[in-house]
Design an enzyme around this catalytic site. Structure first.
Site, PDB file in Angstrom:
ATOM      1  N   THR A 117       0.903  -1.129   0.000  1.00  0.00           N
ATOM      2  CA  THR A 117       0.000   0.000   0.000  1.00  0.00           C
ATOM      3  C   THR A 117       0.944   1.180   0.000  1.00  0.00           C
ATOM      4  O   THR A 117       2.142   0.997   0.197  1.00  0.00           O
ATOM      5  CB  THR A 117      -0.818  -0.081   1.296  1.00  0.00           C
ATOM      6  OG1 THR A 117      -1.521  -1.300   1.249  1.00  0.00           O
ATOM      7  CG2 THR A 117      -1.749   1.083   1.519  1.00  0.00           C
ATOM      8  N   ASN A 145      -3.821  -3.644  -2.478  1.00  0.00           N
ATOM      9  CA  ASN A 145      -3.679  -4.737  -1.514  1.00  0.00           C
ATOM     10  C   ASN A 145      -2.304  -5.384  -1.635  1.00  0.00           C
ATOM     11  O   ASN A 145      -1.350  -4.850  -1.116  1.00  0.00           O
ATOM     12  CB  ASN A 145      -4.817  -5.744  -1.599  1.00  0.00           C
ATOM     13  CG  ASN A 145      -4.906  -6.571  -0.315  1.00  0.00           C
ATOM     14  OD1 ASN A 145      -4.398  -6.157   0.732  1.00  0.00           O
ATOM     15  ND2 ASN A 145      -5.526  -7.727  -0.372  1.00  0.00           N
ATOM     16  N   SER A 204      -7.467  -1.447   7.084  1.00  0.00           N
ATOM     17  CA  SER A 204      -6.697  -0.952   8.234  1.00  0.00           C
ATOM     18  C   SER A 204      -6.041   0.387   7.920  1.00  0.00           C
ATOM     19  O   SER A 204      -5.299   0.921   8.753  1.00  0.00           O
ATOM     20  CB  SER A 204      -5.590  -1.949   8.602  1.00  0.00           C
ATOM     21  OG  SER A 204      -6.150  -3.186   8.937  1.00  0.00           O
TER      22      SER A 204
HETATM   23  O1  DON Z   1      -6.882  -2.053   3.331  1.00  0.00           O
HETATM   24  C1  DON Z   1      -6.116  -2.757   3.962  1.00  0.00           C
HETATM   25  O2  DON Z   1      -6.084  -2.797   5.185  1.00  0.00           O
HETATM   26  C2  DON Z   1      -5.116  -3.611   3.192  1.00  0.00           C
HETATM   27  N1  DON Z   1      -5.620  -3.922   1.886  1.00  0.00           N
HETATM   28  C3  DON Z   1      -3.826  -2.883   3.136  1.00  0.00           C
HETATM   29  C4  DON Z   1      -2.771  -3.691   2.458  1.00  0.00           C
HETATM   30  C5  DON Z   1      -1.411  -3.234   2.740  1.00  0.00           C
HETATM   31  O3  DON Z   1      -1.163  -2.331   3.484  1.00  0.00           O
HETATM   32  C6  DON Z   1      -0.363  -3.996   2.030  1.00  0.00           C
HETATM   33  N2  DON Z   1       0.910  -3.664   2.421  1.00  0.00           N
HETATM   34  N3  DON Z   1       1.481  -2.724   2.680  1.00  0.00           N
END
Ligand code: DON
Length: 581
Positions: free
Chosen positions: A392, A412, A464
């Site tokens: 992310t 994601n 999150s």
């Molecule tokens: O929205 C969420 O919580 C996850 N899809 C976030 C994914 C994420 O942070 C991946 N790595 N950094």
């Protein structure tokens, strides 16, 4: 090590000296002197600042600020630039959240442009015939793809709160996609890791790889002509250029050929939503963060309120007492997440009850400074290991008027579903995995979701992501921060706030300081390298299982310091940059 430290010290001294000299020669009030004992120095600037995870995006945002654009203009420019230069996280086929502080109106708002489930999605979508959850379906099939929100959300922000036109905001992205930019080591490494799956996707292969699954070499120019074409359509037609017409048709044809259920109507009907921020106070500061469908703001505030009665600053950074207290609060908040959180357009989330100080005090009533409470005494569940996935991205931007943008968005996993609809240049998300494929079964980050986060057509999956803006007691921006990191996003953001507010660290120190994380289940305390072995031994003695694991998060933060902005990009990611003017 000593030599390194010495070199760091001299570099720091020179930087402070240089910044002060520049300020004095420009006739401005000099920036605050940061004590000689400071280990790390932030970037200083008096007017505006951008902190993003990739240098080109920071530069593009800074140029907009220098031309007189506001923080939202710069944010939207950065976000579209990242869709080209940080494709593993910023791709157009994802979704996210933006918190905006409008200084003149003294108002902070939250823009929710999270992906939605296609209308035909239903709670058993990701189950095998035997009723068990099938992660391959929710993570790597065409069913994993949620209806993307990025284009609609970013353009909504620009049209509602920006001052520049769409063409200007998209210009750097279009140029970088068309003319290309040199592949960095970080981009190269991410392509090596993604190769086993991403190389199998014909459109993505053509963009990112040469023969034999070898990524384009470090320093080679990466051009993305199809993406440039898509971006140009968006510049010309607005959101319609993505959600209708050829790009939409190619996306849907591609997904349906692979067994997907998304339709042209799903795309055409996608809308971002403005929501009131979830807000609270912490030691005289006001925190504004993201409400559901992100769980980030709620749990950030819960943890802050649970620890507020204690003197965290007095305990000292990295002390066993402070880590123990914060970890115990984290556990209790994540236990709530597994039951109470979901998309408030579909389910009831007892927000005010979850944030009620009496309730939070009750949650901590069984806290013992002498022993860790086992996870199964907080609430029942099955320990599972969270998968790694750091893809992310967060950025923070402020302008000379005191406006601020805190934005976290995502596809994601790294490169999302690792699918690109041919002819679009757009990588698609696999964010459907953030739903509870089967309530009670953990997602890729080991997070247990409840009934309220079950799959349902049109619903947004729980997140999150925790883009946050902290105001000081006068209502001015004190801190803009957030992070990627899956389930660790909430606790990473929390620690930047605690490090600045309680430990008085400057933003570079607060960013670089080692982090820890507990998410209730699995029941272990995850720590980064850098804590004292003595501290860890004491924590073990209190009953914590300690696991030293990879670095967590990539915060991109800006803090106010007198009349200056100070900013820091997380040293945990190589290409990140903070620049100001
Ligand atoms: O929205 C969420 O919580 C996850 N899809 C976030 C994914 C994420 O942070 C991946 N790595 N950094």
């Amino acid at each position: 090590m000593n030599q390194l430290r010495r070199r760091g010290h001299w570099l720091s001294v020179r930087l402070v000296f240089l910044a002060a000299a520049v300020a004095v020669s420009a006739g401005a009030e000099p920036p605050p002197i940061i004590s000689g004992a400071a280990r790390f120095h932030p970037v200083f600037a008096p007017n505006g600042m951008a902190a993003t995870q990739e240098r080109h995006a920071t530069e593009a945002a800074l140029q907009v600020l220098e031309e007189g654009g506001n923080a939202v203009d710069a944010a939207v420019t950065a976000a579209f630039t990242l869709s080209v230069t940080l494709p593993r996280a910023g791709a157009l086929g994802g979704g996210g959240f933006m918190v905006v502080h409008l200084a003149e109106e003294d108002r902070t708002i939250a823009i929710d442009y999270r992906e939605t489930a296609p209308a035909a999605a239903h709670r058993d979508l990701f189950l095998r015939e035997d009723g068990t959850a099938d992660p391959a379906k929710s993570r790597f099939s065409a069913l994993a793809v949620g209806v993307p929100g990025n284009v609609a959300g970013l353009l909504h922000a620009l049209e509602s709160y920006g001052t520049i036109d769409r063409g200007r905001a998209l210009a750097p992205a279009i140029t970088l996609a068309e003319e290309g930019f040199p592949v960095s080591k970080d981009l190269f490494d991410s392509l090596v890791i993604a190769a086993p799956r991403l190389f199998r996707d014909p459109a993505a292969r053509e963009v990112f790889y040469t023969r034999f699954a070898a990524p384009r070499a470090i320093g080679e120019t990466l051009r993305q002509p199809d993406l440039a074409e898509t971006l140009r359509r968006i510049a010309d037609e607005g959101a319609a250029g993505y959600y209708t017409g050829p790009v939409a048709e190619k996306t849907i044809d591609f997904l349906r050929e692979r067994g997907g259920i998304m339709t042209l109507e799903d795309l055409a009907e996608y809308r971002p939503v403005e929501r009131p921020t979830v807000s609270g106070t912490y030691r005289g500061h006001t925190i504004h963060s993201m409400p559901p469908p992100s769980s980030g703001g709620v749990h950030l505030l819960q943890i802050l309120k649970m620890i507020e009665p204690e003197d965290i600053g007095g305990m000292g950074f990295g002390s066993a007492r402070s880590i123990h207290l914060m970890a115990e609060a984290m556990k209790r908040a994540y236990a709530d997440r597994s039951v109470h959180l979901g998309d408030t357009d579909f389910v009831d989330v007892p927000l005010s009850e979850l944030l009620d100080p009496d309730y939070l005090a009750r949650c901590m009533a069984d806290f013992s400074p002498r022993a860790a409470t086992p996870a199964d005494e907080i609430s029942p569940g099955n320990p599972l290991h969270p998968a790694e996935g750091d893809n992310t991205t967060h950025f923070s931007i402020v302008d000379a008027q005191g406006n601020a943008v805190s934005n976290t968005y995502s596809i994601n996993f790294s490169y999302g579903a690792q699918m690109m609809a041919p002819g679009t240049g757009v990588l698609l998300n696999n964010t459907m995995d953030d739903f509870s494929a089967k309530p009670g079964t953990p997602n890729a980050y080991g997070l247990i979701g409840g009934e309220k986060n079950a799959v349902e057509g049109g619903k947004r999956m729980l997140s999150s992501m925790t883009p946050s803006i902290v105001l000081d007691s006068e209502g001015a921006v004190f801190l803009v921060t957030g992070s990627p990191g899956g389930s660790r996003i909430i606790t990473t953001t929390l620690q930047v706030i605690v490090n600045t507010v309680d430990h008085g660290m400057n933003i570079a120190e607060a960013t670089a300081a080692p982090r820890f994380h507990h998410q209730w289940l699995p029941d272990y305390l995850r720590v980064e390298n850098g804590f004292s072995p003595d501290t860890l031994e004491i924590l073990r003695g209190l009953g914590h299982e300690i696991r030293e694991m990879d670095a967590m998060g990539s915060t991109q933060s800006i803090q106010s310091s007198g009349n200056w902005w100070t900013g820091a990009s997380d040293p945990r990611r190589p290409d990140a940059a903070t620049l100001g003017h």
